[in-house]
Enzyme design. Sequence first.
Site, mmCIF file in Angstrom:
data_model
loop_
_atom_site.group_PDB
_atom_site.id
_atom_site.type_symbol
_atom_site.label_atom_id
_atom_site.label_comp_id
_atom_site.label_asym_id
_atom_site.label_seq_id
_atom_site.Cartn_x
_atom_site.Cartn_y
_atom_site.Cartn_z
ATOM 1 N N LYS A 8 0.593 -1.290 0.179
ATOM 2 C CA LYS A 8 0.035 0.413 0.592
ATOM 3 C C LYS A 8 0.750 1.314 -0.055
ATOM 4 O O LYS A 8 1.680 1.268 1.053
ATOM 5 C CB LYS A 8 -0.702 -0.102 1.429
ATOM 6 C CG LYS A 8 -1.871 1.424 1.161
ATOM 7 C CD LYS A 8 -2.559 1.428 2.236
ATOM 8 C CE LYS A 8 -3.428 3.124 2.672
ATOM 9 N NZ LYS A 8 -3.515 3.584 3.416
ATOM 10 N N GLY B 278 -7.852 9.435 9.659
ATOM 11 C CA GLY B 278 -8.290 10.139 11.024
ATOM 12 C C GLY B 278 -9.797 11.065 11.389
ATOM 13 O O GLY B 278 -10.006 11.557 12.073
ATOM 14 N N ALA C 205 -9.352 6.087 4.079
ATOM 15 C CA ALA C 205 -9.347 6.933 4.615
ATOM 16 C C ALA C 205 -11.190 8.095 4.918
ATOM 17 O O ALA C 205 -10.963 7.936 3.933
ATOM 18 C CB ALA C 205 -8.493 7.920 3.702
ATOM 19 N N GLY C 206 -10.540 8.098 6.070
ATOM 20 C CA GLY C 206 -11.658 9.150 6.459
ATOM 21 C C GLY C 206 -13.255 8.585 7.089
ATOM 22 O O GLY C 206 -14.491 9.275 7.710
ATOM 23 N N ALA D 226 -8.981 2.232 9.984
ATOM 24 C CA ALA D 226 -8.712 1.708 10.951
ATOM 25 C C ALA D 226 -8.918 2.267 12.113
ATOM 26 O O ALA D 226 -9.391 1.869 13.445
ATOM 27 C CB ALA D 226 -7.258 2.157 11.308
ATOM 28 N N THR D 227 -9.003 3.884 12.015
ATOM 29 C CA THR D 227 -9.209 4.781 13.662
ATOM 30 C C THR D 227 -10.730 4.739 13.941
ATOM 31 O O THR D 227 -10.626 4.724 15.183
ATOM 32 C CB THR D 227 -8.805 6.065 13.717
ATOM 33 O OG1 THR D 227 -9.336 6.565 12.397
ATOM 34 C CG2 THR D 227 -7.890 6.184 14.039
#
Lengths: 259, 259, 259, 259
Positions: free
Chosen positions: A97, A158, A184-185, A206-207
Amino acid sequence: MDDVFVLGGEKFASRLIMGTGGAPSLEVLDQALAASGTELTTVAMRRLDPASQGSVLDVLRARDIRVLPNTAGCYTAGEAVLTARLAREALGTDWVKLEVIADERTLLPDPIETFDAAERLVADGFTVLPYIGDDPILARRLEQAGCAAVMPLGAPIGSGLGVRNPHNIELIVESAQVPVILDAGIGTASDAALAMELGCDAVLLATAVTRARRPELMAAAMRDAVGAGRRARLAGRIPRRRYAEASSPARDRSDPMGG
Amino acid sequence: MDDVFVLGGEKFASRLIMGTGGAPSLEVLDQALAASGTELTTVAMRRLDPASQGSVLDVLRARDIRVLPNTAGCYTAGEAVLTARLAREALGTDWVKLEVIADERTLLPDPIETFDAAERLVADGFTVLPYIGDDPILARRLEQAGCAAVMPLGAPIGSGLGVRNPHNIELIVESAQVPVILDAGIGTASDAALAMELGCDAVLLATAVTRARRPELMAAAMRDAVGAGRRARLAGRIPRRRYAEASSPARDRSDPMGG
Amino acid sequence: MDDVFVLGGEKFASRLIMGTGGAPSLEVLDQALAASGTELTTVAMRRLDPASQGSVLDVLRARDIRVLPNTAGCYTAGEAVLTARLAREALGTDWVKLEVIADERTLLPDPIETFDAAERLVADGFTVLPYIGDDPILARRLEQAGCAAVMPLGAPIGSGLGVRNPHNIELIVESAQVPVILDAGIGTASDAALAMELGCDAVLLATAVTRARRPELMAAAMRDAVGAGRRARLAGRIPRRRYAEASSPARDRSDPMGG
Amino acid sequence: MDDVFVLGGEKFASRLIMGTGGAPSLEVLDQALAASGTELTTVAMRRLDPASQGSVLDVLRARDIRVLPNTAGCYTAGEAVLTARLAREALGTDWVKLEVIADERTLLPDPIETFDAAERLVADGFTVLPYIGDDPILARRLEQAGCAAVMPLGAPIGSGLGVRNPHNIELIVESAQVPVILDAGIGTASDAALAMELGCDAVLLATAVTRARRPELMAAAMRDAVGAGRRARLAGRIPRRRYAEASSPARDRSDPMGG
């Protein structure tokens, strides 16, 4: 459902790709990964000691989750190429990635460095999965350059802002011949479902899970949301209408369909 | 998950309430209801002959799904009260989804007639579940008048526009002591997940499933989306941030959490 | 431009109605009103002593701005009717901006009390301008009850959230035969322009100007924004398209239209 | 207002830059340009014969509007560089609006070709104004490469979709030391006002005016909307709040501020 996700020639039943950052402990991460049903998880090479015990790699090995090394923390094409090669050597995979970040504050990807690195890594035999903004033309150019997928962001890493520009994601999906992975986001379950409804092939997050108040429960939510969004895409939603359409247009009392 | 939905003193495991309108056939409806996992389904009294064979009621009985009669097609408080009483007699339930519609084109509920009818039906011992716009004050007044839940719309019936004004739904949820059921406007899975994330206790939908290209598959999507949204609500999402937050703030190579 | 705004039989060149609350001083208010170009300004009767010197009324008289008394601070139909009558006696006008608020926290209007008060005030000969939520059916019922305009909110008073649900405002405009005045929620110039583009006949705002860092400058911005939105509405905007349309489809070099 | 827009060392009173494409006739274009108040207008070199009479250039000269040649119709860096040089020779200006388009359907700019062309044109002494997507990092890289401004899109050319991703435009504005000009996607007046409120220094548009039903009236609307948005930005808007804030918190009847 016979709806397999094929990425880089490999088949996956799950369309939820997890990141590992942000978890308060390896135990919490382990539970969240299990609840998410993920089969592919990305790990930052620059923050990892592959030889150490008790690392995130052990967790992934124990769960039989495939490792996708990423180049997080790299700011130039050169750094990213070097990091990808180290990952290949250390982990025995040519998947990467590709992340080339422009600055610490936004963590937004640098389109010029990313494109440069992607060309070099493809030439070097890597299966390249580049993290990019939501620019439909950059996505197309990376596909033409030989990338195995494109990974546009929904919003900054994040931020939890969801899919800021659904129109761009749709343009990317319409034109892409390789998988599109929303990366992301994502902040909550409906964001993940929306990404799939827009036609993405998978979602990476992830987060949104690891920093939720209850990570394991959020992981289960994301698993179901990705599945729901995928099914809704395949099921063919009703069109949007300005005005109402009665769910029961028939009006005679003997209508067997009732209400 | 020990997360039971209590409505009018009854317990439900599913938070997805279905409508029956719009299905191309009873068979398709039956498959969709099964895939949705619903335990409560609303039926328009004015378009139903309870005595007939092969009706939607047979389908619901066979699946052991509770029937919630509604007053769709009523334009005044008087008509709605009368229809609710006929439903009570015919179906042996004092539950009623109260709909008083203002016109054919928008099918929007009339707040004045609805409030009037609700007061009368509560006085007459009904368990009243009123369909309303997304006005937070009307919702509160109906709760104070004794309604067992409030059912604000996301958008006009059949429009598929989703939750047009999330801010109003949040205001309703914050203030309500009775269940809030998002009713009307759902177009796809992410809409249903969002409604639950906003704090609704359940979602009611019909045409989003019955008129999808593949109703059974969309029903399964909605089932999972409602569950995902509910879990995401309970899991406590991350805050929205303007800027990035790295999923891996730790930077030393020995970080056991990797990336 | 020969585009006159007619309200209650009176003609206005300006389509920006101002409120007076929130200004740090009468002097600042005076400058802002002048910069706004307003010809009609609303004043809360319950916070006003019409006999006092140096009040907001003096400012309006000196600028020859028409006073529109409002019933802010009233929580029931009865209070609002009484306040309107006091205003009529004190100010010699039968115009009233009808506000019946449900609570201090949201300042949202109560639809049931507002409708009740409107019926009573119309019967008593008032020119009634009711402040309401954005419910299209309540707007229609108030018009049918004899109100001279309807004043739906864009968002809660003082929130600065703009027009939360443009779809509802469009539905109100399509159906209304009386002027539609967007009242409450405006935060900045583009909000006011949007309200006019949606077809509103005028915009009412207060804190967006009086509590801006530079009230006079914001008043000028609002004046221009309301005018711009009105002109854009009349000018007939281009349709929204998913894809591009070249501004210069002609391709031959001799095209006199250039690029 | 002493609020001058400085671009490439030149001063402009107007912050509305016009394009010339799409007008039904030179006469209509002339009227629209006059109504817009623009002082700078872009013309596609590849569709222009500078020597011809009765061209758009005559219109601009007669109105004393500065010409900004653009490279519309170019698909590679090489074509764009060549076109810019031809423009410099033909029109005697080293200003160029750099457009390198990826395809006919979306007319979206190609970030890789655009960056390449920008570097070459800066090295060749041009004042380069590149049209780009809304990628904050690409904008920064082009500024670092010596561009005199950055021109992110709001949405695809001619789409009329407005500013699709205000968050990205804000990120670009926060970081830019050169002017930010919102280019493409504007559909109506509120879009232009919003772009200025987000902090853009100017707005460029063409079809929103030239293809409106009444181009001259829309041009006037855009002139006022750009001014309104600029003033609102400078005036410092009120913060957005979830809940209400009464415009008149003072409650005693003797409050001189009234309501």
